[in-house]
Each structure stands twice: as structure tokens, then as C-alpha cells.
Scaffold this motif. Sequence first.
Motif, short mmCIF file in Angstrom:
data_model
loop_
_atom_site.label_atom_id
_atom_site.label_comp_id
_atom_site.label_asym_id
_atom_site.label_seq_id
_atom_site.Cartn_x
_atom_site.Cartn_y
_atom_site.Cartn_z
N SER A 115 0.82 -1.20 0.00
CA SER A 115 0.00 0.00 0.00
C SER A 115 0.86 1.26 0.00
O SER A 115 0.54 2.25 -0.65
N ARG A 116 1.99 1.22 0.72
CA ARG A 116 2.92 2.35 0.72
C ARG A 116 3.49 2.56 -0.67
O ARG A 116 3.62 3.70 -1.15
N PHE A 117 3.82 1.47 -1.34
CA PHE A 117 4.33 1.55 -2.69
C PHE A 117 3.28 2.13 -3.65
O PHE A 117 3.59 2.97 -4.50
N ALA A 118 2.03 1.70 -3.49
CA ALA A 118 0.97 2.20 -4.37
C ALA A 118 0.76 3.69 -4.20
O ALA A 118 0.52 4.42 -5.18
N VAL A 119 0.85 4.18 -2.96
CA VAL A 119 0.73 5.63 -2.73
C VAL A 119 1.87 6.37 -3.41
O VAL A 119 1.68 7.43 -4.02
N LEU A 120 3.08 5.82 -3.32
CA LEU A 120 4.24 6.46 -3.94
C LEU A 120 4.09 6.57 -5.46
O LEU A 120 4.63 7.48 -6.08
N LEU A 121 3.35 5.63 -6.08
CA LEU A 121 3.17 5.67 -7.53
C LEU A 121 2.34 6.86 -7.99
O LEU A 121 2.35 7.19 -9.18
N ILE A 122 1.61 7.49 -7.07
CA ILE A 122 0.83 8.67 -7.45
C ILE A 122 1.76 9.80 -7.90
O ILE A 122 1.42 10.57 -8.79
N ILE A 123 2.94 9.88 -7.29
CA ILE A 123 3.88 10.96 -7.62
C ILE A 123 4.36 10.86 -9.07
O ILE A 123 4.27 11.84 -9.82
N PRO A 124 4.88 9.71 -9.54
CA PRO A 124 5.27 9.64 -10.96
C PRO A 124 4.09 9.80 -11.91
O PRO A 124 4.26 10.27 -13.03
N LEU A 125 2.89 9.40 -11.48
CA LEU A 125 1.71 9.62 -12.32
C LEU A 125 1.51 11.12 -12.56
O LEU A 125 1.29 11.55 -13.71
N LEU A 126 1.62 11.92 -11.51
CA LEU A 126 1.44 13.36 -11.65
C LEU A 126 2.60 13.99 -12.43
O LEU A 126 2.40 14.94 -13.20
N ILE A 127 3.82 13.47 -12.23
CA ILE A 127 4.96 13.98 -13.00
C ILE A 127 4.75 13.73 -14.48
O ILE A 127 4.96 14.61 -15.33
#
Length: 240
Positions: free
Chosen positions: A89-101
Motif C-alpha cells: 500500500s505504501r508503494f501504491a501511494v508512492l506511484l501517485i507521484i510519478p503519475l502526476l509527474i
Amino acid sequence: FSKDRTASFFGEYDRLTFGVIPLIWYLLLFYLLVHHMRTTSQVRRVCALVATGATLSGLYFLTAVFGLTRIPLLASFVPVWNTVSGVNSRFAVLLIIPLLIALTFLLDAQSTRLKKVWWAAQALIAFCAIVVFGFKGVFLVGAVMMAIWLTVIFTRLSGVRLPVVSLAMVAFLMFVVLSIFGTGGLLGVKALPAEISLSHGASWNIALDTLKEGVGRALVGTGPATFSYDFSAHRPESFN
């Protein structure tokens, strides 16, 4: 003042992300970024590097979900699910950042076709990995971050590609809907391991009970990376 000075100074043996030494490195990294990233091109290169690394990790996660990464000869040496964290779940939250980039780079109307395809692929991989994970809390965080991103974008719409903004709005609405209703088991992907954690209520109660130990605890707490001590001392009987 710490209950465990060694853990507070160096960090926990299995998770070296909290403690004085890690904090010093975080401050050093902040100093280096602020004093050496002085041009737009430098910022773009660092963001591109972060997003590309996250995309590779996202691909690894997707192949793991579908059971394609368990190579017998390497099974003992490679991560089971993702390359970043033991908690998916922590990893999935971190993936939001590259999505926005990736979405931010897609907004540039001057980008070449190759760059557009590259950033679109990165955004798609990050979005698919988040959706496949299927955790309502992650979708809620994604909706909030997308809302902030869209608010910033709407204040400066000149020179951006409006179709990308429309796609971002669709992604935002999907995050909102999924945060309420979930995926409903429609994806049918390989089951991820269960994540066991304290409820927010139990965590706060333990923290408050710790602060009540004395004036010193109320002022300085028990030290970084010592919550396990507080949990052992103040966990509720119902937990047993």
C-alpha cells in the motif's frame, strides 16, 4: 530522552528510515537539491529520472501481480512484489507521484511525439498499478493529490494541452468513485498479501497513553523509532 538511544540514533534494524542519522541524510539531500538545482532543465531531468525509475518499479509490480516475475533461479534474490517497500500500500501511494509527474510533462504542447508517447506510457503504467492494487485508501489519497494538481493546472491553462487536462479529470473522477465503492473484485488479479496494521484509533490511544507517562514524555516523547516500546507498554487488552 529516548527509550532506545541506539534505535533513535541509527534507526530500526529492519527499517532505517527513522532516526537521527536518516534525518541528517534527508537534510543533506534537501540542501543538495536546493543549492544545485538552479535551472528548469535540471529540475526536468531529476523529475524525469524519478518518474522513469518509478515506471520500472511499476512494471515489476504489475508482472508480479500476474505471476510473471518468479524466475526460479532468481526467486531467492529479488523482491516478491515491488522494489521499494515491504508494504504494497505504501508503494501504491508512492506511484501517485510519478503519475502526476508524467501528466505534467504531457501538458507541454511543445513536446515531440516520441516524448508524448513516452510520458503517456509512464502515466498509464502508474495508473494501472494503482488501480490493480485496489485499496480504497490509496484511491482516496490519489483523489486528493489529483485535486490539488488540477487546482494548480487550472490557474495556468495557457500553453498546455487541454486533452491531457480532460484525461486527468477522468482519472480524478475514477479515483473518487473507486475510493467509495472499490473495484468490486472486477479485476480478478492475483491476490496480494494481507497487510496487518493497527487501527488509527488504537494508534492514537497508545500515543496519548505514552504522553501521559509524565511531563518529560509529554514534552519530548519517547524518541524516534521507538513506537514498538510504546505499543508493548500501552496496547489494549483486546489486542491480545
